[in-house]
Design a protein around this motif. Structure first.
Motif, short mmCIF file in Angstrom:
data_model
loop_
_atom_site.label_atom_id
_atom_site.label_comp_id
_atom_site.label_asym_id
_atom_site.label_seq_id
_atom_site.Cartn_x
_atom_site.Cartn_y
_atom_site.Cartn_z
N MET A 103 43.73 46.83 24.73
CA MET A 103 43.71 47.59 23.47
C MET A 103 42.12 47.78 23.17
SD MET A 103 46.59 46.71 21.08
CE MET A 103 48.22 46.14 21.49
N MET A 104 41.39 47.98 24.28
CA MET A 104 39.84 48.33 24.17
C MET A 104 39.30 49.00 25.11
SD MET A 104 38.16 44.74 25.61
CE MET A 104 36.59 45.65 25.68
N ALA A 138 35.61 40.31 32.21
CA ALA A 138 35.69 39.23 31.18
C ALA A 138 36.03 40.06 29.96
CB ALA A 138 34.19 38.77 31.07
N ALA A 139 35.65 41.04 29.56
CA ALA A 139 36.08 41.78 28.28
C ALA A 139 37.49 42.02 28.21
CB ALA A 139 35.32 42.95 28.09
N ILE A 140 38.01 42.49 29.03
CA ILE A 140 39.61 43.03 28.99
C ILE A 140 40.68 41.70 29.19
CG2 ILE A 140 41.52 44.34 30.00
CD1 ILE A 140 39.21 46.36 30.44
N ARG A 141 40.28 40.57 30.02
CA ARG A 141 41.09 39.44 30.25
C ARG A 141 41.06 38.73 28.88
NH1 ARG A 141 40.07 35.32 35.41
NH2 ARG A 141 40.20 36.73 36.96
N GLY A 165 32.02 40.92 27.40
CA GLY A 165 31.93 41.87 28.48
C GLY A 165 30.73 42.12 28.97
N ALA A 166 29.79 42.55 27.94
CA ALA A 166 28.42 42.74 28.01
C ALA A 166 27.53 41.83 28.54
CB ALA A 166 27.94 43.35 26.94
N VAL A 264 40.58 43.88 36.97
CA VAL A 264 40.88 44.54 35.92
C VAL A 264 40.67 46.22 35.81
CG1 VAL A 264 40.10 44.93 33.30
CG2 VAL A 264 41.15 42.80 34.15
N ILE A 265 39.40 46.42 36.62
CA ILE A 265 38.83 47.66 36.82
C ILE A 265 39.90 48.67 37.27
CG2 ILE A 265 37.44 47.79 38.90
CD1 ILE A 265 35.21 48.95 37.09
N GLN A 266 40.89 48.01 38.24
CA GLN A 266 41.66 48.91 38.79
C GLN A 266 43.11 49.27 38.00
OE1 GLN A 266 42.09 45.70 42.13
NE2 GLN A 266 42.49 47.61 43.17
#
Length: 454
Positions: A103-104, A138-141, A165-166, A264-266
């Motif tokens: 949700m981001m 990192a961010a989405i995990r 993530g940044a 994740v990017i997939q």
């Protein structure tokens, strides 16, 4: 599953490093290219939408200057200002990518900070893409592990987890040591912030959360590379991130091992509609319903939207106080989509905000929770639209709105989005085509991409 006796910061970082230790598959590099195309599209449009505010910020900062590109301005600014303003600009149109489990939005904070540090550091094409991929990872995990409790606490995951993530994007792009990465991660966890209150009422500060995440991630990277050391476990400690910002249920599998073999990017979505993603299934179901049944707005007596619980609160309002408010409103988004046949960024600005036909239809939209749809979250985030007319009732259900991995935006559609948004930002067509070709070649020549951004 609990991890009370384990160091979650170490496990999280080790999981990222393991993922980064293998060469990126071609299909992952392809997704990174699509994400960069999406990001640049949104940043140019956002820069044109916020031109006056951007000039005001730069003026207040003493006409800040430096070596980092500020997209859409034709000027170079400091690393901090580039991260901050590009982050804001990339999100303001509400067309940037995201992830339904977390949700981001991943691209706006991650890519903004990477472009910013590229002004001072020579980053190879391979390292830029690695930084992107690991920043998203990192961010989405982290976000997927703490949702939905994180949202229910009022936290804006793009601001909180986007900071992490940044920081990790910079750490992996610039080859930080393990110790430097851990210190940067720890600093990012204490810097993580973002209130969902910023989306409410007349507020236009939602994009600020994203710009701040990019800058905070940059600062965390500074701390890491400078030799500071973090605590034993900033993530899982008794006063750590998870204690403060997670709900009762934490998905440790997402946190530590991610989503199996996939990156994740997939698994991100890319947006065709300029509204909050929680509104998209309803927009699509209602618009398809109206088009398929050849229904005119004036024929519709009532629109019944059933959706999952998290898409109701904060998204069912009909008091529209401006562009930001409209983008958060399912009733407005649905009405605009039916009346216009689309829900692009233009439909959330004047004259559409005051359009009597849209306003009248919006009043006929009722949004409520369907417990069965709520049970499917996060695997599906769907909606059912029933349009009631004198001719009868017509119903359409959407489980995967356009842009999800199961219903992806195509390469052709992404190229069209690039042309459309840059064109709206005032970039000449011949230049747009040259820029698009250059971005598609980012895995071979990242420096050329930096050169064409202005």
């Amino acid at each position: 599953m609990t991890k009370n006796d384990e160091n979650l910061t170490d496990l999280f970082l080790e999981g990222l490093e393991k993922k980064a230790s293998s060469a990126l598959p071609e299909e992952v590099i392809y997704e990174a290219k699509l994400s960069l195309i999406d990001y640049i599209s949104c940043a140019y449009l956002g820069s044109s939408m916020l031109r006056e505010k951007n000039e005001s910020m730069l003026g207040f900062a003493g006409n800040d200057s430096g070596n980092s590109v500020l997209i859409g301005s034709g000027r170079k600014v400091s690393t901090h200002m580039a991260a901050f303003m590009n982050g804001i600009n990339a999100h303001v149109a509400e067309l940037d990518d995201g992830h339904r489990y977390g949700m981001m939005h991943g691209g706006a904070p991650v890519i903004s900070v990477l472009l910013a540090v590229s002004g001072a550091h020579k980053i190879s094409s391979d390292k830029f893409i690695l930084g992107m991929v690991m920043g998203y990872e990192a961010a989405i995990r982290l976000a997927a592990a703490v949702q939905p409790g994180h949202k229910l606490k009022g936290c804006h995951a793009t601001g909180t987890c986007g900071t992490v993530g940044a920081a990790m994007a910079v750490a992996f792009a610039l080859d930080f040591t393990h110790e430097q990465k851990k210190a940067a991660l720890s600093a990012a966890l204490t810097d993580a912030a973002g209130l969902l209150e910023m989306i409410d009422n007349v507020s236009t500060l939602k994009p600020y959360n994203i710009g701040r995440a990019a800058v905070a991630g940059l600062d965390a990277a500074f701390a890491g590379v400078s030799g500071f050391s973090g605590p034993y476990d900033a993530m899982g400690g008794k006063r750590g991130f998870l204690q403060l910002y997670a709900g009762e249920n934490i998905n440790y599998s997402h946190l530590i091992s991610g989503f199996g073999d996939k990156y994740v990017i997939q698994m991100i979505y890319r947006k065709p509609y300029a509204a909050c993603r929680h509104c998209h299934a309803a927009i699509e179901a209602a618009m398809v319903d109206a088009i398929d049944n050849n229904l005119k707005p004036e024929e519709i007596k009532e629109i019944d939207i059933k959706t999952y619980g998290l898409a109701v609160g904060g998204h069912d309002h009909k008091e529209i106080s401006g562009t930001s408010s409209a983008k958060m409103s399912t009733p407005f988004s649905v009405a605009a989509a039916i009346c216009c046949g689309k829900a692009g960024f233009q439909q959330f600005e004047e004259p559409f905000l005051s359009d009597e036909k849209i306003r009248s239809l919006m009043d006929k939209v009722m949004v409520s929770e369907d417990p069965e749809l709520s049970k499917l979250v996060p695997d599906k985030r769907g909606a059912i639209a029933t349009l009631k007319t004198a001719k009868g009732e017509f119903t359409v259900r959407v489980d995967y709105p356009k842009g999800e991995p199961e219903n992806p935006v195509t390469e052709k559609e992404m190229n069209e989005k690039f042309h459309s948004l840059l064109g709206a930002a005032g970039i000449p067509e011949d230049k747009i085509e040259k820029m698009l070709s250059t971005v598609w070649n980012v895995d071979k020549d990242y420096a050329a991409v930096l050169d064409i951004l202005e």
